[in-house]
Structure formats: structure tokens, C-alpha cells
Write a protein that holds these residues in place. Structure first.
Motif, PDB file in Angstrom:
ATOM      1  N   LEU A   1       7.397  53.592  -9.017  1.00 21.96           N
ATOM      2  CA  LEU A   1       8.107  52.450  -9.574  1.00 21.96           C
ATOM      3  C   LEU A   1       8.140  52.482 -11.095  1.00 21.96           C
ATOM      4  O   LEU A   1       7.269  53.078 -11.743  1.00 21.96           O
ATOM      5  CB  LEU A   1       7.445  51.141  -9.114  1.00 21.96           C
ATOM      6  N   CYS A   2       9.121  51.822 -11.647  1.00 21.59           N
ATOM      7  CA  CYS A   2       9.188  51.671 -13.103  1.00 21.59           C
ATOM      8  C   CYS A   2       7.974  50.878 -13.584  1.00 21.59           C
ATOM      9  O   CYS A   2       7.509  49.966 -12.887  1.00 21.59           O
ATOM     10  CB  CYS A   2      10.454  50.919 -13.504  1.00 21.59           C
ATOM     11  N   PRO A   3       7.444  51.194 -14.762  1.00 20.88           N
ATOM     12  CA  PRO A   3       6.335  50.409 -15.308  1.00 20.88           C
ATOM     13  C   PRO A   3       6.745  48.940 -15.463  1.00 20.88           C
ATOM     14  O   PRO A   3       7.862  48.629 -15.856  1.00 20.88           O
ATOM     15  CB  PRO A   3       6.075  51.056 -16.673  1.00 20.88           C
ATOM     16  N   GLY A   4       5.825  48.052 -15.118  1.00 22.80           N
ATOM     17  CA  GLY A   4       6.064  46.632 -15.312  1.00 22.80           C
ATOM     18  C   GLY A   4       6.844  45.941 -14.221  1.00 22.80           C
ATOM     19  O   GLY A   4       7.148  44.740 -14.333  1.00 22.80           O
ATOM     20  N   VAL A   5       7.175  46.642 -13.134  1.00 22.81           N
ATOM     21  CA  VAL A   5       7.885  45.999 -12.026  1.00 22.81           C
ATOM     22  C   VAL A   5       7.009  44.905 -11.423  1.00 22.81           C
ATOM     23  O   VAL A   5       5.830  45.117 -11.147  1.00 22.81           O
ATOM     24  CB  VAL A   5       8.256  47.029 -10.940  1.00 22.81           C
ATOM     25  N   ASP A   6       7.582  43.715 -11.255  1.00 22.97           N
ATOM     26  CA  ASP A   6       6.873  42.601 -10.618  1.00 22.97           C
ATOM     27  C   ASP A   6       6.938  42.824  -9.109  1.00 22.97           C
ATOM     28  O   ASP A   6       7.927  42.490  -8.454  1.00 22.97           O
ATOM     29  CB  ASP A   6       7.534  41.275 -10.998  1.00 22.97           C
ATOM     30  N   ARG A   7       5.866  43.400  -8.567  1.00 26.71           N
ATOM     31  CA  ARG A   7       5.900  43.781  -7.152  1.00 26.71           C
ATOM     32  C   ARG A   7       5.956  42.564  -6.233  1.00 26.71           C
ATOM     33  O   ARG A   7       6.595  42.605  -5.183  1.00 26.71           O
ATOM     34  CB  ARG A   7       4.672  44.644  -6.820  1.00 26.71           C
ATOM     35  N   ARG A   8       5.315  41.490  -6.623  1.00 23.97           N
ATOM     36  CA  ARG A   8       5.356  40.289  -5.783  1.00 23.97           C
ATOM     37  C   ARG A   8       6.776  39.738  -5.704  1.00 23.97           C
ATOM     38  O   ARG A   8       7.271  39.414  -4.610  1.00 23.97           O
ATOM     39  CB  ARG A   8       4.420  39.225  -6.347  1.00 23.97           C
ATOM     40  N   ALA A   9       7.423  39.645  -6.835  1.00 26.10           N
ATOM     41  CA  ALA A   9       8.807  39.151  -6.844  1.00 26.10           C
ATOM     42  C   ALA A   9       9.719  40.088  -6.057  1.00 26.10           C
ATOM     43  O   ALA A   9      10.598  39.644  -5.311  1.00 26.10           O
ATOM     44  CB  ALA A   9       9.306  38.999  -8.280  1.00 26.10           C
ATOM     45  N   ALA A  10       9.499  41.400  -6.210  1.00 24.86           N
ATOM     46  CA  ALA A  10      10.322  42.372  -5.498  1.00 24.86           C
ATOM     47  C   ALA A  10      10.118  42.247  -3.987  1.00 24.86           C
ATOM     48  O   ALA A  10      11.090  42.295  -3.215  1.00 24.86           O
ATOM     49  CB  ALA A  10       9.982  43.782  -5.957  1.00 24.86           C
ATOM     50  N   ALA A  11       8.860  42.074  -3.555  1.00 31.04           N
ATOM     51  CA  ALA A  11       8.578  41.937  -2.121  1.00 31.04           C
ATOM     52  C   ALA A  11       9.230  40.687  -1.549  1.00 31.04           C
ATOM     53  O   ALA A  11       9.810  40.710  -0.460  1.00 31.04           O
ATOM     54  CB  ALA A  11       7.070  41.903  -1.887  1.00 31.04           C
ATOM     55  N   GLU A  12       9.129  39.574  -2.293  1.00 27.69           N
ATOM     56  CA  GLU A  12       9.723  38.329  -1.813  1.00 27.69           C
ATOM     57  C   GLU A  12      11.249  38.443  -1.734  1.00 27.69           C
ATOM     58  O   GLU A  12      11.882  37.957  -0.788  1.00 27.69           O
ATOM     59  CB  GLU A  12       9.306  37.175  -2.719  1.00 27.69           C
ATOM     60  N   LEU A  13      11.844  39.098  -2.730  1.00 28.69           N
ATOM     61  CA  LEU A  13      13.297  39.263  -2.729  1.00 28.69           C
ATOM     62  C   LEU A  13      13.751  40.132  -1.562  1.00 28.69           C
ATOM     63  O   LEU A  13      14.701  39.783  -0.842  1.00 28.69           O
ATOM     64  CB  LEU A  13      13.747  39.887  -4.046  1.00 28.69           C
ATOM     65  N   LEU A  14      13.076  41.266  -1.355  1.00 34.16           N
ATOM     66  CA  LEU A  14      13.475  42.169  -0.288  1.00 34.16           C
ATOM     67  C   LEU A  14      13.318  41.511   1.085  1.00 34.16           C
ATOM     68  O   LEU A  14      14.161  41.686   1.973  1.00 34.16           O
ATOM     69  CB  LEU A  14      12.659  43.454  -0.356  1.00 34.16           C
ATOM     70  N   THR A  15      12.242  40.740   1.262  1.00 37.39           N
ATOM     71  CA  THR A  15      12.047  40.057   2.534  1.00 37.39           C
ATOM     72  C   THR A  15      13.105  38.984   2.735  1.00 37.39           C
ATOM     73  O   THR A  15      13.626  38.806   3.840  1.00 37.39           O
ATOM     74  CB  THR A  15      10.638  39.432   2.601  1.00 37.39           C
ATOM     75  N   ALA A  16      13.432  38.262   1.670  1.00 38.29           N
ATOM     76  CA  ALA A  16      14.467  37.237   1.775  1.00 38.29           C
ATOM     77  C   ALA A  16      15.827  37.832   2.113  1.00 38.29           C
ATOM     78  O   ALA A  16      16.583  37.280   2.920  1.00 38.29           O
ATOM     79  CB  ALA A  16      14.553  36.444   0.464  1.00 38.29           C
ATOM     80  N   VAL A  17      16.128  38.978   1.503  1.00 36.23           N
ATOM     81  CA  VAL A  17      17.394  39.651   1.808  1.00 36.23           C
ATOM     82  C   VAL A  17      17.422  40.089   3.270  1.00 36.23           C
ATOM     83  O   VAL A  17      18.434  39.912   3.975  1.00 36.23           O
ATOM     84  CB  VAL A  17      17.606  40.863   0.878  1.00 36.23           C
TER      85      VAL A  17
END
Length: 211
Positions: free
Chosen positions: A153-169
Motif C-alpha cells: 500500500l501507499c504510505p499513509g493509507v487510512d486502512r480503517r477508512a479503506a476497509a469501511e469503504l470497500l465493505t460498504a461498496v
């Protein structure tokens, strides 16, 4: 042993017939007479395994939840880049919703059907894909964490936000699927990853992932 095998086959036939019926018409419109005819068993045989339509719905939800859970475990145990595993997992979920009538019916029941509590012991009924779906955020978290640890992953990626977004999608894809048996389409999943991957992976590394 022969009787047990026959009983097991009958139970599976009833469960599959119920899933096909629930997926087609929903919980309220489903008829036990229609389900028993579709399964090729008497109504008495149906009641031997499932005492009510609600019990059948619980059985379908539970079976669907187990199938989704098995797919999640396969994703967690897969070799190779963790992010590719997550991409493949999203395609597998979409395929199951398109092709597996038990999963499709279970998810529809999770959205529309009533949930029962076992009044004899005061405990909730068996877990279904609705609860399983909510727990998938944890699976996405783990795969993203592994991807970060491996430097994907790119440095600084907010993994929690990314996980929530992917699950919501993913959950949104389920809701949009409705009663259309050909959704969510593989192309729709690819479009999601084509839009999402630039936020997760550096440009020079994106070509290594199959979306």
C-alpha cells in the motif's frame, strides 16, 4: 446409516427448494406446499426436518452464512499478495450472489425476512449472511493490514477508512442486485477496483494486480 443418508439428502433437497423459492418470491409469498413440491417430498417430510417456514428461513440463512464464511477463510488462507486476495475475494462474493441460489436467498432473507428468537432459551436464531456480511469488515481489515505490512500500500493509507469503504461498496452491490440473478456483474466489481486501486497502490505497482 442408510436412513441417515436418506434423511440428509431429504433435508438438503428441502433446503435447496426453499432457497430457490425464497430467492424468487421472498419470505412472505413463499408457500410450504410449493417448497415441498419443488423438493419432491411430502409436506410431512418437510415438517420432519423444519417445523415452520421460519425454521426453513433460518436454515437457508445459516447455510448462506456458512458459505460466505468459507469464502472469507479461503481468502485469508490464500497465498500471494494480500491485496490481490482481497480483489479475488470480492469477485468470489459477486459470483456467489449471481450463481449460488442459497447465498442469494439467504442475503435476500437477511434484508427482508423476519429474524426469530428462540423463545425456549431466549437466544437468537442461527446466524445468517446478514450478520456474516457485517463481519466481513474484519476480513477486509486483516487483508489490508497484511498488504500494508508487505509494503503493497501507499504510505499513509487510512486502512480503517479503506476497509469501511470497500465493505460498504460490496454491501451496496448486494442491495442493487435485488432480484436480478445476473448481478452484481464481474464488470461492476472491476470498475470498483479500477477506481479504488489508485488510492491504495502506487502507480508503478498497479500493473501487478488483476482487477
Amino acid at each position: 446409516m442408510v436412513k441417515q443418508e436418506r434423511a440428509g439428502r431429504t433435508r438438503q433437497a428441502v433446503l435447496l427448494a426453499a432457497a430457490e423459492t425464497f430467492a424468487r418470491v421472498g419470505f412472505e409469498a413463499a408457500s410450504l406446499v410449493d417448497i415441498s413440491r419443488r423438493a419432491g417430498v411430502s409436506k410431512g417430510a418437510l415438517y420432519f426436518h423444519f417445523v415452520s417456514k421460519q425454521a426453513l428461513a433460518d436454515g437457508v440463512r445459516g447455510a448462506a452464512g456458512r458459505e460466505i464464511g468459507s469464502a472469507a477463510l479461503r481468502a485469508l488462507r490464500a497465498d500471494g499478495p494480500a491485496l490481490q486476495g482481497l480483489i479475488d475475494f470480492s469477485h468470489e462474493l459477486a459470483r456467489m450472489l449471481r450463481e449460488d441460489v442459497v447465498v442469494r436467498a439467504g442475503v435476500r432473507l437477511g434484508r427482508q425476512g423476519p429474524r426469530r428468537e428462540d423463545t425456549r432459551v431466549g437466544l437468537p436464531g442461527p446466524p445468517g449472511p446478514d450478520a456474516t456480511w457485517r463481519s466481513l469488515t474484519a476480513v477486509v481489515h486483516r487483508l489490508l493490514d497484511r498488504a500494508a505490512e508487505a509494503g503493497e500500500l501507499c504510505p499513509g493509507v487510512d486502512r480503517r477508512a479503506a476497509a469501511e469503504l470497500l465493505t460498504a461498496v460490496a454491501a451496496g452491490q448486494v442491495l442493487l442486485a435485488g432480484e436480478e440473478t445476473d448481478r452484481p456483474r464481474a464488470e461492476a466489481v472491476r470498475r470498483v477496483w479500477t477506481a479504488t486501486l489508485p488510492a491504495l497502490v502506487a502507480a508503478e505497482n498497479r500493473a501487478g494486480y488483476r482487477v
